[in-house]
Design a protein around this motif. Sequence first.
Motif, PDB file in Angstrom:
ATOM      1  N   ALA A 111     -30.792 -34.438 -56.717  1.00  0.00           N
ATOM      2  CA  ALA A 111     -31.090 -34.521 -55.323  1.00  0.00           C
ATOM      3  C   ALA A 111     -32.399 -33.774 -55.614  1.00  0.00           C
ATOM      4  O   ALA A 111     -32.635 -32.255 -56.591  1.00  0.00           O
ATOM      5  N   CYS A 112     -33.225 -34.313 -54.953  1.00  0.00           N
ATOM      6  CA  CYS A 112     -34.887 -33.871 -54.534  1.00  0.00           C
ATOM      7  C   CYS A 112     -35.027 -33.102 -53.885  1.00  0.00           C
ATOM      8  O   CYS A 112     -34.468 -33.711 -52.533  1.00  0.00           O
ATOM      9  N   VAL A 126     -30.601 -38.866 -54.179  1.00  0.00           N
ATOM     10  CA  VAL A 126     -31.171 -38.439 -52.712  1.00  0.00           C
ATOM     11  C   VAL A 126     -31.655 -37.061 -52.551  1.00  0.00           C
ATOM     12  O   VAL A 126     -31.982 -36.149 -53.100  1.00  0.00           O
ATOM     13  N   CYS A 127     -32.236 -37.033 -51.033  1.00  0.00           N
ATOM     14  CA  CYS A 127     -33.717 -36.381 -50.917  1.00  0.00           C
ATOM     15  C   CYS A 127     -32.664 -35.558 -50.312  1.00  0.00           C
ATOM     16  O   CYS A 127     -31.859 -35.254 -49.073  1.00  0.00           O
ATOM     17  N   VAL A 128     -33.565 -33.711 -49.526  1.00  0.00           N
ATOM     18  CA  VAL A 128     -32.873 -33.011 -48.663  1.00  0.00           C
ATOM     19  C   VAL A 128     -33.674 -32.606 -48.678  1.00  0.00           C
ATOM     20  O   VAL A 128     -34.865 -32.486 -49.126  1.00  0.00           O
ATOM     21  N   THR A 129     -34.148 -31.516 -47.330  1.00  0.00           N
ATOM     22  CA  THR A 129     -34.887 -29.439 -47.083  1.00  0.00           C
ATOM     23  C   THR A 129     -34.130 -29.539 -47.105  1.00  0.00           C
ATOM     24  O   THR A 129     -33.215 -29.323 -47.771  1.00  0.00           O
ATOM     25  N   SER A 130     -34.903 -28.027 -46.812  1.00  0.00           N
ATOM     26  CA  SER A 130     -34.592 -26.741 -46.303  1.00  0.00           C
ATOM     27  C   SER A 130     -33.383 -26.531 -45.455  1.00  0.00           C
ATOM     28  O   SER A 130     -31.848 -25.747 -45.717  1.00  0.00           O
ATOM     29  N   TYR A 140     -22.187 -35.894 -49.989  1.00  0.00           N
ATOM     30  CA  TYR A 140     -22.469 -36.489 -50.500  1.00  0.00           C
ATOM     31  C   TYR A 140     -21.736 -36.975 -51.913  1.00  0.00           C
ATOM     32  O   TYR A 140     -20.985 -35.435 -52.562  1.00  0.00           O
ATOM     33  N   PRO A 141     -21.605 -37.772 -52.314  1.00  0.00           N
ATOM     34  CA  PRO A 141     -20.225 -37.673 -52.837  1.00  0.00           C
ATOM     35  C   PRO A 141     -20.075 -37.743 -54.211  1.00  0.00           C
ATOM     36  O   PRO A 141     -20.487 -38.613 -55.154  1.00  0.00           O
ATOM     37  N   ALA A 142     -20.416 -36.639 -54.752  1.00  0.00           N
ATOM     38  CA  ALA A 142     -21.051 -36.030 -56.191  1.00  0.00           C
ATOM     39  C   ALA A 142     -20.102 -34.699 -56.183  1.00  0.00           C
ATOM     40  O   ALA A 142     -20.845 -33.703 -55.538  1.00  0.00           O
ATOM     41  N   GLU A 143     -19.494 -34.433 -57.705  1.00  0.00           N
ATOM     42  CA  GLU A 143     -19.421 -32.992 -57.864  1.00  0.00           C
ATOM     43  C   GLU A 143     -20.103 -32.401 -58.157  1.00  0.00           C
ATOM     44  O   GLU A 143     -20.181 -30.969 -58.343  1.00  0.00           O
ATOM     45  N   ALA A 295     -33.404 -42.270 -51.318  1.00  0.00           N
ATOM     46  CA  ALA A 295     -33.758 -41.009 -51.367  1.00  0.00           C
ATOM     47  C   ALA A 295     -33.651 -40.985 -50.388  1.00  0.00           C
ATOM     48  O   ALA A 295     -32.766 -39.936 -49.785  1.00  0.00           O
ATOM     49  N   LEU A 296     -34.978 -40.976 -49.131  1.00  0.00           N
ATOM     50  CA  LEU A 296     -34.864 -40.734 -48.183  1.00  0.00           C
ATOM     51  C   LEU A 296     -34.262 -41.106 -47.368  1.00  0.00           C
ATOM     52  O   LEU A 296     -33.273 -40.238 -46.303  1.00  0.00           O
ATOM     53  N   ASP A 297     -33.925 -42.417 -47.192  1.00  0.00           N
ATOM     54  CA  ASP A 297     -32.425 -43.158 -46.175  1.00  0.00           C
ATOM     55  C   ASP A 297     -31.214 -42.352 -46.466  1.00  0.00           C
ATOM     56  O   ASP A 297     -30.806 -41.797 -45.499  1.00  0.00           O
ATOM     57  N   ARG A 298     -31.306 -41.498 -47.331  1.00  0.00           N
ATOM     58  CA  ARG A 298     -29.910 -41.316 -47.625  1.00  0.00           C
ATOM     59  C   ARG A 298     -30.365 -39.439 -47.135  1.00  0.00           C
ATOM     60  O   ARG A 298     -28.795 -39.670 -46.285  1.00  0.00           O
ATOM     61  N   MET A 299     -30.259 -39.615 -46.985  1.00  0.00           N
ATOM     62  CA  MET A 299     -31.307 -37.827 -46.600  1.00  0.00           C
ATOM     63  C   MET A 299     -30.990 -37.835 -45.047  1.00  0.00           C
ATOM     64  O   MET A 299     -30.461 -37.314 -43.661  1.00  0.00           O
TER      65      MET A 299
END
Length: 303
Positions: A111-112, A126-130, A140-143, A295-299
């Motif tokens: 995750a970035c 996958v991208c994230v923001t605050s 998101y499907p990961a542990e 990654a941005l589309d997934r966000m």
Amino acid sequence: MTGDTALLNRLKELKEEKNAYILAHNYQIDEVQDAADYVGDSFELSKLAANTEADVIVFCGVHFMAESAKILAPEKTVILPDVMAGCPLADMADPKGVREMKEKHPQAAVACYINTAAAVKAECDVCVTSSNAVKIIDTYPAEEFIFLPDKNLAHFVSTKTNKKIIPWEGYCITHHRVTGEEAKKARESIPDALLMVHPECKPEVVEQADEVLGTGGMIRFARESQQKKFLVGTELGLIYRLKKENPDKEFYLLSAGMLCPNMKLTNLEKMVSSLENLSPSIEVPEDIRVKAKIALDRMLEYS
Ligand code: 13P
């Protein structure tokens, strides 16, 4: 309305002529915020960039933000009025380092934070923001996640989820410089103020906060709260918008050092000249853009 009238008139003319849309981050200086079509946080600005019908986006923010707009809207001309407006936090992560980390933790998703360069996003899942990091990590499907580049945001997310977070050693200079002791003193000096802090602050500061929010979250919270006084633990630029939208409330910067020089590089004059010349325009090599867009589309999908 702040700013020179002649420049504001010229900007208006150019906007119509070029069919341009002006996006400004919440940390921009007063005259830039006032001249923008929309002022917002990183997530709101990316969503708008992806959906605008304008031909030109003038991105008043820092490089990774304009780059994210270009990744999402490649057919548009994206201009960053001062090309020197970078982000030291984004510069702390590099694609090679991410690949090495992935080799060490092959079972983890990556995750970035949006505060990364396109070439780094291209290595991530996958991208994230605050504003959406906790929700995205939770759904998101990961542990297990490698989380980059901000170790303070990574820590904050780890306190809000049961998933395993492997942090990268980066930090935002502006937020990371505030100490727990400073936060304690600020609280003591205005005991009736509510403390809102950005999750890029150190854990010792976050622990003392009443609310931990991104810049858009702070804007909404201050608007809806019955509280009259707020200590604000993020970059100075947000104070202008908070005061403008809530003239009956009081806002105090948590620490005088919370200033991002890069966010202060853009002004009306540079906006006009960049729109006149459609330069500096942001370009992203197509192979990197296509991978970073995943990654941005997934966000956008998981938010
Ligand atoms: P927000 O997404 O909360 O606006 O944060 C952007 C940023 O760069 C914080 O330093």
